[in-house]
Design a protein around this motif. Structure first.
Motif, mmCIF file in Angstrom:
data_model
loop_
_atom_site.group_PDB
_atom_site.id
_atom_site.type_symbol
_atom_site.label_atom_id
_atom_site.label_comp_id
_atom_site.label_asym_id
_atom_site.label_seq_id
_atom_site.Cartn_x
_atom_site.Cartn_y
_atom_site.Cartn_z
ATOM 1 N N GLU A 53 0.829 -1.205 0.000
ATOM 2 C CA GLU A 53 0.000 0.000 0.000
ATOM 3 C C GLU A 53 0.867 1.261 0.000
ATOM 4 N N ALA A 54 1.915 1.257 0.821
ATOM 5 C CA ALA A 54 2.813 2.412 0.891
ATOM 6 C C ALA A 54 3.561 2.596 -0.426
ATOM 7 N N LEU A 55 3.965 1.488 -1.049
ATOM 8 C CA LEU A 55 4.667 1.555 -2.330
ATOM 9 C C LEU A 55 3.762 2.146 -3.403
ATOM 10 N N GLU A 56 2.512 1.735 -3.441
ATOM 11 C CA GLU A 56 1.569 2.281 -4.422
ATOM 12 C C GLU A 56 1.368 3.783 -4.199
ATOM 13 N N TYR A 57 1.316 4.184 -2.935
ATOM 14 C CA TYR A 57 1.183 5.610 -2.623
ATOM 15 C C TYR A 57 2.406 6.385 -3.103
ATOM 16 N N GLU A 58 3.596 5.876 -2.819
ATOM 17 C CA GLU A 58 4.836 6.553 -3.221
ATOM 18 C C GLU A 58 4.953 6.645 -4.745
ATOM 19 N N LYS A 59 4.474 5.650 -5.453
ATOM 20 C CA LYS A 59 4.550 5.643 -6.922
ATOM 21 C C LYS A 59 3.726 6.762 -7.544
ATOM 22 N N GLN A 60 2.772 7.306 -6.810
ATOM 23 C CA GLN A 60 1.942 8.387 -7.325
ATOM 24 C C GLN A 60 2.686 9.721 -7.402
ATOM 25 N N HIS A 61 3.800 9.827 -6.697
ATOM 26 C CA HIS A 61 4.591 11.058 -6.720
ATOM 27 C C HIS A 61 5.489 11.071 -7.951
ATOM 28 N N GLU A 62 5.592 12.207 -8.599
ATOM 29 C CA GLU A 62 6.365 12.298 -9.831
ATOM 30 C C GLU A 62 7.857 12.091 -9.634
ATOM 31 N N ASP A 63 8.372 12.307 -8.419
ATOM 32 C CA ASP A 63 9.807 12.120 -8.183
ATOM 33 C C ASP A 63 10.154 10.710 -7.713
ATOM 34 N N PHE A 64 9.199 9.774 -7.759
ATOM 35 C CA PHE A 64 9.472 8.401 -7.353
ATOM 36 C C PHE A 64 10.405 7.727 -8.353
ATOM 37 N N LYS A 65 11.493 7.197 -7.845
ATOM 38 C CA LYS A 65 12.460 6.472 -8.675
ATOM 39 C C LYS A 65 13.246 5.530 -7.769
ATOM 40 N N VAL A 66 13.338 4.267 -8.147
ATOM 41 C CA VAL A 66 14.108 3.294 -7.369
ATOM 42 C C VAL A 66 15.551 3.362 -7.840
ATOM 43 N N GLU A 67 16.473 3.595 -6.895
ATOM 44 C CA GLU A 67 17.906 3.667 -7.207
ATOM 45 C C GLU A 67 18.401 2.285 -7.643
ATOM 46 N N GLN A 68 19.170 2.247 -8.707
ATOM 47 C CA GLN A 68 19.766 1.001 -9.178
ATOM 48 C C GLN A 68 21.208 0.944 -8.672
ATOM 49 N N LEU A 69 21.442 0.147 -7.640
ATOM 50 C CA LEU A 69 22.777 0.044 -7.042
ATOM 51 C C LEU A 69 23.383 -1.304 -7.317
#
Length: 69
Positions: A53-69
């Motif tokens: 649920e929290a991940l879906e909420y965060e994905k709604q923000h335009e600056d959401f990006k998962v860092e590729q490390l």
């Protein structure tokens, strides 16, 4: 699993809420995420796993990006 990491830009910076940044990192555990970020000069305040649920909420923000490390 995706983790949200709250951090300050440098280890010498005093943690102040207004200066806290957040990034999203994929990892198996909080320890693994901290190890992945060890080469950066971040003052990591908190690492928290995101529920679906929290991940879906965060994905709604335009600056959401998962860092590729």
């Amino acid at each position: 699993m995706i983790f949200k990491v709250y951090y300050q830009e440098t280890k010498t910076e005093v943690p102040v809420r207004e200066n806290t940044n957040a990034i999203y990192v994929e990892g198996a555990s909080q320890e693994e995420v901290r190890k992945k970020l060890a080469d950066r000069d971040y003052n990591i305040e908190f690492v928290t796993p995101l529920s679906e649920e929290a991940l879906e909420y965060e994905k709604q923000h335009e600056d959401f990006k998962v860092e590729q490390l």
